[in-house]
Write a protein that holds these residues in place. Structure first.
Motif, short mmCIF file in Angstrom:
data_model
loop_
_atom_site.label_atom_id
_atom_site.label_comp_id
_atom_site.label_asym_id
_atom_site.label_seq_id
_atom_site.Cartn_x
_atom_site.Cartn_y
_atom_site.Cartn_z
N GLN A 96 31.77 -82.67 -25.63
CA GLN A 96 32.17 -82.40 -27.01
C GLN A 96 33.37 -83.28 -27.35
O GLN A 96 34.41 -83.23 -26.70
N THR A 97 33.20 -84.11 -28.37
CA THR A 97 34.28 -84.99 -28.81
C THR A 97 35.17 -84.27 -29.80
O THR A 97 34.79 -83.25 -30.37
N ASN A 98 36.35 -84.82 -30.01
CA ASN A 98 37.24 -84.34 -31.07
C ASN A 98 36.74 -85.00 -32.35
O ASN A 98 36.82 -86.22 -32.51
N GLY A 99 36.22 -84.21 -33.26
CA GLY A 99 35.62 -84.74 -34.48
C GLY A 99 36.58 -85.54 -35.35
O GLY A 99 36.14 -86.33 -36.18
N ALA A 100 37.87 -85.37 -35.17
CA ALA A 100 38.85 -86.11 -35.97
C ALA A 100 39.01 -87.55 -35.50
O ALA A 100 39.42 -88.41 -36.27
N ILE A 101 38.67 -87.81 -34.21
CA ILE A 101 38.87 -89.17 -33.68
C ILE A 101 37.62 -89.79 -33.09
O ILE A 101 37.56 -91.00 -32.91
N GLY A 102 36.62 -89.02 -32.76
CA GLY A 102 35.38 -89.57 -32.21
C GLY A 102 35.44 -89.76 -30.70
O GLY A 102 36.30 -89.23 -30.01
N LEU A 103 34.50 -90.53 -30.19
CA LEU A 103 34.28 -90.73 -28.75
C LEU A 103 35.42 -91.53 -28.13
O LEU A 103 35.69 -92.66 -28.52
N THR A 104 36.10 -90.92 -27.15
CA THR A 104 37.23 -91.56 -26.48
C THR A 104 36.78 -92.10 -25.12
O THR A 104 35.68 -91.80 -24.64
N GLU A 105 37.68 -92.84 -24.46
CA GLU A 105 37.40 -93.32 -23.11
C GLU A 105 37.17 -92.15 -22.15
O GLU A 105 36.28 -92.20 -21.31
N GLY A 106 37.97 -91.10 -22.28
CA GLY A 106 37.80 -89.92 -21.44
C GLY A 106 36.45 -89.25 -21.66
O GLY A 106 35.80 -88.81 -20.70
N ASP A 107 36.03 -89.16 -22.93
CA ASP A 107 34.71 -88.61 -23.23
C ASP A 107 33.63 -89.45 -22.58
O ASP A 107 32.66 -88.93 -22.02
N ALA A 108 33.78 -90.77 -22.67
CA ALA A 108 32.80 -91.68 -22.07
C ALA A 108 32.74 -91.48 -20.56
O ALA A 108 31.64 -91.45 -19.98
N ASP A 109 33.88 -91.31 -19.92
CA ASP A 109 33.91 -91.07 -18.47
C ASP A 109 33.16 -89.79 -18.12
O ASP A 109 32.38 -89.76 -17.16
N ARG A 110 33.37 -88.71 -18.88
CA ARG A 110 32.66 -87.45 -18.63
C ARG A 110 31.16 -87.63 -18.84
O ARG A 110 30.36 -87.12 -18.06
N ALA A 111 30.78 -88.36 -19.88
CA ALA A 111 29.35 -88.60 -20.14
C ALA A 111 28.72 -89.38 -18.99
O ALA A 111 27.62 -89.04 -18.53
N ILE A 112 29.40 -90.40 -18.51
CA ILE A 112 28.88 -91.19 -17.39
C ILE A 112 28.68 -90.32 -16.17
O ILE A 112 27.67 -90.45 -15.46
N SER A 113 29.60 -89.38 -15.92
CA SER A 113 29.45 -88.51 -14.74
C SER A 113 28.18 -87.67 -14.81
O SER A 113 27.56 -87.40 -13.79
N PHE A 114 27.76 -87.27 -16.00
CA PHE A 114 26.49 -86.53 -16.14
C PHE A 114 25.29 -87.44 -15.86
O PHE A 114 24.27 -87.00 -15.34
N LEU A 115 25.42 -88.71 -16.20
CA LEU A 115 24.28 -89.62 -16.11
C LEU A 115 24.08 -90.23 -14.72
O LEU A 115 22.99 -90.67 -14.41
N VAL A 116 25.13 -90.27 -13.93
CA VAL A 116 25.00 -90.90 -12.61
C VAL A 116 24.85 -89.89 -11.48
O VAL A 116 24.60 -90.26 -10.36
N ASN A 117 25.03 -88.61 -11.75
CA ASN A 117 24.93 -87.59 -10.70
C ASN A 117 23.67 -86.78 -10.84
O ASN A 117 23.06 -86.62 -11.79
#
Length: 145
Positions: A124-145
């Protein structure tokens, strides 16, 4: 993929009469796309451009590319309309059940519209700022594990 609140921060552009896609958010999406080979399924309300016939998934992909999205990542599909399935989390779960059971995935959205309640892999991103580097890192962890 949701668009508003993920690829932008909900800043309304008076000239365009819409929210503009933010380049930094797209760069963070590209970090995900370059980390793993994947496809995009659009769950955003922007999917109505396809449901309504104004655009195809390939046209949607081209539109995202014009805003800097990695050009080799296909927009595979869109989820059901709200009229077909009312809750976004159920739309996503239904799409997965019929098209991609057992694959690695992550849902990117700024609002939890029944997504976590259905046990989906969710960033879940912060809707005021959008996709952050930290969000991207969490997303990658779902995709590689």
């Amino acid at each position: 993929l949701d668009i508003d609140g993920v690829l932008n921060g909900h800043q309304f552009d008076e000239v365009a009469q819409s929210c503009s896609i933010d380049r930094k958010c797209v760069e963070n999406l590209n970090r995900i796309l370059f980390s793993v080979e994947c496809e995009i399924v659009v769950s955003s309300s922007w999917r109505y451009t396809v449901h309504g016939g104004a655009m195809t998934p390939i046209g949607f992909q081209y539109m995202l590319r014009t805003h800097g999205m990695r050009d080799s990542t296909p927009v595979r599909d869109i989820t059901a309309t709200d009229e077909e399935i009312a809750i976004r989390g159920e739309q996503i779960r239904s799409w997965r059940r019929h098209h991609a059971r057992g694959c690695h995935y992550v849902v990117l959205d700024d609002m939890d519209l029944g997504i976590s309640e259905r046990g989906l892999n969710f960033v879940q991103t912060n809707g005021a700022i959008g996709l952050t580097e930290g969000d991207a890192d969490r997303a990658i962890s779902f995709l590689v594990n």
